[in-house]
Write a protein that holds these residues in place. Structure first.
Motif, PDB file in Angstrom:
ATOM      1  N   GLY A  35      47.848 -55.345 -17.455  1.00 48.82           N
ATOM      2  CA  GLY A  35      48.683 -54.866 -16.058  1.00 48.82           C
ATOM      3  C   GLY A  35      48.590 -55.777 -14.725  1.00 48.82           C
ATOM      4  N   TRP A  36      49.726 -55.797 -14.208  1.00 51.17           N
ATOM      5  CA  TRP A  36      49.910 -56.411 -13.160  1.00 51.17           C
ATOM      6  C   TRP A  36      50.003 -55.314 -11.737  1.00 51.17           C
ATOM      7  N   ALA A  49      53.628 -53.681 -13.295  1.00 50.61           N
ATOM      8  CA  ALA A  49      54.133 -53.830 -14.986  1.00 50.61           C
ATOM      9  C   ALA A  49      52.922 -54.023 -15.721  1.00 50.61           C
ATOM     10  N   CYS A  50      53.081 -53.129 -17.132  1.00 47.58           N
ATOM     11  CA  CYS A  50      51.663 -53.223 -17.796  1.00 47.58           C
ATOM     12  C   CYS A  50      52.398 -53.362 -19.242  1.00 47.58           C
ATOM     13  N   ILE A  51      51.451 -53.922 -20.246  1.00 45.72           N
ATOM     14  CA  ILE A  51      52.043 -53.887 -21.677  1.00 45.72           C
ATOM     15  C   ILE A  51      50.751 -53.535 -22.522  1.00 45.72           C
ATOM     16  N   ARG A  52      50.971 -52.705 -23.402  1.00 45.06           N
ATOM     17  CA  ARG A  52      49.914 -52.156 -24.038  1.00 45.06           C
ATOM     18  C   ARG A  52      49.334 -53.046 -25.286  1.00 45.06           C
ATOM     19  N   GLY A  53      48.073 -52.967 -25.418  1.00 41.81           N
ATOM     20  CA  GLY A  53      47.734 -54.173 -26.384  1.00 41.81           C
ATOM     21  C   GLY A  53      47.833 -53.753 -27.883  1.00 41.81           C
ATOM     22  N   TYR A  80      52.001 -63.298 -17.989  1.00 47.31           N
ATOM     23  CA  TYR A  80      52.907 -63.840 -17.079  1.00 47.31           C
ATOM     24  C   TYR A  80      53.790 -62.715 -16.424  1.00 47.31           C
ATOM     25  N   LEU A  81      53.906 -62.821 -15.234  1.00 49.81           N
ATOM     26  CA  LEU A  81      54.921 -62.070 -14.748  1.00 49.81           C
ATOM     27  C   LEU A  81      56.170 -62.745 -14.156  1.00 49.81           C
TER      28      LEU A  81
END
Length: 129
Positions: A35-36, A49-53, A80-81
């Protein structure tokens, strides 16, 4: 030493772009939710912004949707963002975070009060002319 190290913050003019990086050491980002988050002076923390593992599903906050893009490179143990069309309202300290929970609801993982297992030290982004 277990840590997340930021790079890429700074001063940019409105409409400009920045790319924030977050490199993990002492542990792997593979299969972790990333997560950012950001926090501006006097304001509550915001999930950016978040990305699921487990599957790479992403969630973006309404204020950044269409302008920011999150990515990860497991080979470099980094996330990266990419931030485009930056606005003065994007000024904040930005934090990346990683969590061992890989299957949770990604929107919930981006909620402002969500706590992650690992946090970076934060990097300042200032958008000003």
């Amino acid at each position: 030493q277990v840590q997340l190290v930021h790079s890429g913050g700074g001063l940019v003019q409105p409409g400009g772009s920045l790319r924030l990086s977050c490199e993990a050491s002492g542990f792997t980002l593979d299969f972790k939710t990333i997560g950012w988050f950001r926090q501006a002076p006097g304001k509550a923390r915001e999930g950016v912004a978040c990305i699921r593992g487990s599957d790479g599903s992403t969630y973006y906050g309404d204020s950044v949707k269409g302008r920011f893009s999150l990515s990860r490179d497991n080979a470099k143990n980094s996330a990266y963002l990419q931030m485009n069309d930056l606005k003065p309202g994007d000024t904040a300290v930005y934090y990346c975070a990683a969590d061992r929970g890989a299957f949770g609801d990604i929107q919930a993982m981006c909620a402002p009060t969500t706590w992650y297992d690992y946090w970076g030290q934060g990097t300042q982004v200032t958008v000003s002319s």
